[in-house]
Design an enzyme around this catalytic site. Structure first.
Site, PDB file in Angstrom:
ATOM      1  CE1 TYR A   1     -27.633  27.520   9.868  1.00 45.32           C
ATOM      2  CE2 TYR A   1     -26.734  25.611   9.359  1.00 45.32           C
ATOM      3  CZ  TYR A   1     -27.334  26.532  10.260  1.00 45.32           C
ATOM      4  OH  TYR A   1     -27.623  25.963  11.350  1.00 45.32           O
TER       5      TYR A   1
ATOM      6  NE  ARG B   1     -33.638  29.084   6.711  1.00 45.42           N
ATOM      7  CZ  ARG B   1     -34.136  28.260   6.390  1.00 45.42           C
ATOM      8  NH1 ARG B   1     -33.447  26.884   6.318  1.00 45.42           N
ATOM      9  NH2 ARG B   1     -35.188  28.304   5.658  1.00 45.42           N
TER      10      ARG B   1
ATOM     11  CD  GLN C   1     -32.004  34.486  22.075  1.00 49.42           C
ATOM     12  OE1 GLN C   1     -32.300  33.020  22.396  1.00 49.42           O
ATOM     13  NE2 GLN C   1     -33.091  35.187  22.259  1.00 49.42           N
ATOM     14  CG  ASN C   2     -33.010  37.146  15.574  1.00 46.73           C
ATOM     15  OD1 ASN C   2     -33.293  36.205  16.210  1.00 46.73           O
ATOM     16  ND2 ASN C   2     -33.702  38.175  15.379  1.00 46.73           N
ATOM     17  CB  VAL C   3     -28.061  33.622  12.276  1.00 45.83           C
ATOM     18  CG1 VAL C   3     -27.659  32.805  13.501  1.00 45.83           C
ATOM     19  CG2 VAL C   3     -28.966  32.980  11.666  1.00 45.83           C
ATOM     20  CG  ASP C   4     -32.141  38.557  10.937  1.00 43.77           C
ATOM     21  OD1 ASP C   4     -31.647  39.498  11.349  1.00 43.77           O
ATOM     22  OD2 ASP C   4     -33.120  37.930  11.496  1.00 43.77           O
TER      23      ASP C   4
ATOM     24  CG  HIS D   1     -27.622  31.825  19.007  1.00 43.93           C
ATOM     25  ND1 HIS D   1     -28.918  31.697  19.373  1.00 43.93           N
ATOM     26  CD2 HIS D   1     -26.997  31.630  20.237  1.00 43.93           C
ATOM     27  CE1 HIS D   1     -29.101  31.556  20.568  1.00 43.93           C
ATOM     28  NE2 HIS D   1     -28.182  31.526  21.170  1.00 43.93           N
TER      29      HIS D   1
ATOM     30  CB  THR E   1     -36.292  35.659  22.624  1.00 42.73           C
ATOM     31  OG1 THR E   1     -35.888  34.516  22.862  1.00 42.73           O
ATOM     32  CG2 THR E   1     -36.245  36.664  23.435  1.00 42.73           C
ATOM     33  CB  SER E   2     -39.766  30.928  22.959  1.00 42.34           C
ATOM     34  OG  SER E   2     -38.422  30.174  22.743  1.00 42.34           O
TER      35      SER E   2
HETATM   36  P1  OAD Z   1     -38.447  31.157  18.939  1.00 38.54           P
HETATM   37  O1  OAD Z   1     -38.835  30.728  17.789  1.00 38.54           O
HETATM   38  O2  OAD Z   1     -38.192  30.235  19.902  1.00 38.54           O
HETATM   39  O3  OAD Z   1     -39.229  32.335  19.789  1.00 38.54           O
HETATM   40  C1  OAD Z   1     -40.055  33.118  18.874  1.00 38.54           C
HETATM   41  C2  OAD Z   1     -40.694  34.273  19.873  1.00 38.54           C
HETATM   42  O4  OAD Z   1     -40.968  35.217  18.878  1.00 38.54           O
HETATM   43  C3  OAD Z   1     -41.912  33.486  20.273  1.00 38.54           C
HETATM   44  O5  OAD Z   1     -41.956  34.010  21.926  1.00 38.54           O
HETATM   45  C4  OAD Z   1     -43.223  34.127  19.487  1.00 38.54           C
HETATM   46  O6  OAD Z   1     -44.138  34.409  20.491  1.00 38.54           O
HETATM   47  C5  OAD Z   1     -42.509  35.564  19.212  1.00 38.54           C
HETATM   48  N1  OAD Z   1     -43.149  36.130  17.900  1.00 38.54           N
HETATM   49  C6  OAD Z   1     -43.831  35.267  16.952  1.00 38.54           C
HETATM   50  N2  OAD Z   1     -44.178  36.624  16.317  1.00 38.54           N
HETATM   51  C7  OAD Z   1     -43.702  37.623  16.533  1.00 38.54           C
HETATM   52  C8  OAD Z   1     -43.882  38.936  16.147  1.00 38.54           C
HETATM   53  N3  OAD Z   1     -44.639  39.400  15.254  1.00 38.54           N
HETATM   54  N4  OAD Z   1     -43.405  40.189  16.925  1.00 38.54           N
HETATM   55  C9  OAD Z   1     -42.692  39.516  18.288  1.00 38.54           C
HETATM   56  N5  OAD Z   1     -42.569  38.327  18.712  1.00 38.54           N
HETATM   57  C10 OAD Z   1     -43.213  37.490  17.870  1.00 38.54           C
HETATM   58  O7  OAD Z   1     -36.985  31.985  18.622  1.00 38.54           O
HETATM   59  P2  OAD Z   1     -35.675  32.340  19.465  1.00 38.54           P
HETATM   60  O8  OAD Z   1     -36.172  32.422  20.846  1.00 38.54           O
HETATM   61  O9  OAD Z   1     -35.182  33.322  19.125  1.00 38.54           O
HETATM   62  O10 OAD Z   1     -30.590  29.157  17.749  1.00 38.54           O
HETATM   63  O11 OAD Z   1     -35.105  31.085  19.475  1.00 38.54           O
HETATM   64  C11 OAD Z   1     -33.581  31.237  20.358  1.00 38.54           C
HETATM   65  C12 OAD Z   1     -32.673  30.310  19.557  1.00 38.54           C
HETATM   66  O12 OAD Z   1     -33.230  28.895  19.208  1.00 38.54           O
HETATM   67  C13 OAD Z   1     -32.435  30.938  17.882  1.00 38.54           C
HETATM   68  O13 OAD Z   1     -31.330  31.746  18.173  1.00 38.54           O
HETATM   69  C14 OAD Z   1     -31.881  29.782  17.117  1.00 38.54           C
HETATM   70  C15 OAD Z   1     -32.906  28.706  17.840  1.00 38.54           C
HETATM   71  O14 OAD Z   1     -32.546  27.493  17.561  1.00 38.54           O
HETATM   72  C16 OAD Z   1     -29.790  28.642  16.729  1.00 38.54           C
HETATM   73  O15 OAD Z   1     -30.039  28.381  15.619  1.00 38.54           O
HETATM   74  C17 OAD Z   1     -28.474  28.270  17.376  1.00 38.54           C
END
Ligand code: OAD
Length: 230
Positions: A53, A56, A86-89, A104, A173-174
């Site tokens: 961390y 990060r 969901q971002n921690v930034d 998160h 977000t995925s």
């Molecule tokens: P993911 O890494 O699972 O998903 C990222 C999403 O961003 C994907 O759907 C990509 O296609 C998309 N992406 C990539 N480049 C992009 C861009 N330039 N503009 C827009 N979208 C783009 O991340 P999260 O869904 O945020 O939790 O993950 C959820 C949680 O899982 C996080 O908060 C974290 C992680 O483990 C913890 O750490 C507790």
């Protein structure tokens, strides 16, 4: 003013230089979740987790918000905007958004490993945490992050905000991680949903307006679309 609720994930910060989690080359390809992002990891190796961390936080000091973040601030002229991230930034804060809920946790905060209400803000000149840095009651400081397997304390509040949305926007977000992804179930059926992502994301809801672009371009397009429709 209409209520616009925006759910963001790692993708909105990708163009600022923070890698996402699950894309190719993402953070979870470089680290195992169970080594750095669970309570067990913390119990097993506090120094490793603390260092992860700290790295990060160091990276966060080197990046800036992009138009994806900044464009959402412009929308506040026209809508009552609530961001659920969901971002921690802290890039939404640094861009100037006024209502941000961190599901998160936050990289810029630490808390007592025993008393969860003892939360402390780190400053850019003292962002590094060390083993031996203690809360006022003498317990080690841990990241103020919701790790896998831990409860998500802000979820109730996030549900209430989502239920009141006139429009929902999902960015970068995925939708792989619950309960955050489950927020979609709380949106009123008549509320339009916009999804900005350059890749395919499977959404458990019909009638979603897809903007298949990166965050900066996608938010530009969203602003145009929302201006036409309001
Ligand atoms: P993911 O890494 O699972 O998903 C990222 C999403 O961003 C994907 O759907 C990509 O296609 C998309 N992406 C990539 N480049 C992009 C861009 N330039 N503009 C827009 N979208 C783009 O991340 P999260 O869904 O945020 O939790 O993950 C959820 C949680 O899982 C996080 O908060 C974290 C992680 O483990 C913890 O750490 C507790």
């Amino acid at each position: 003013m209409k209520k616009l609720v925006i759910l963001t994930g790692a993708g909105i910060s990708a163009e600022s230089g923070i890698s996402t989690f699950r894309d190719t080359g993402g953070l979870w390809e470089q680290y195992a979740i169970e080594d750095v992002a669970t309570l067990n990891a913390w119990i097993k190796d506090k120094a490793l987790v603390t260092d992860f961390y700290n790295q990060r936080r160091k990276q966060l000091l080197q990046v800036e918000p992009n138009y994806g973040h900044r464009g959402l601030v412009e929308l506040e002229k026209q809508f009552q905007v609530s961001i659920i991230t969901q971002n921690v930034d802290n890039l939404h804060e640094r861009a100037g958004s006024s209502s941000i809920l961190h599901l998160h946790g936050e990289l810029t905060k630490v808390r007592s490993e025993k008393y969860e209400n003892l939360v402390y803000e780190l400053t850019p000149d003292k962002y590094e945490v060390k083993i031996g840095d203690l809360c006022e009651k003498g317990y080690q400081l841990r990241p103020h992050i919701v790790w896998f397997g831990e409860a998500v304390p802000m979820m109730e509040q996030a549900i209430q905000i989502t239920e009141q949305a006139d429009i929902l926007v999902i960015i970068g977000t995925s939708l792989n991680v619950y309960p955050a992804a489950g927020l979609l179930y709380y949106i009123r059926t008549e509320a339009p949903v916009y999804l900005i992502d350059p890749n395919d994301v499977s959404v458990s809801r019909g009638n979603v307006h897809l903007i298949k672009k990166g965050a900066s371009e996608g938010v530009k397009e969203l602003i145009k679309l929302l201006q036409i429709q309001s």
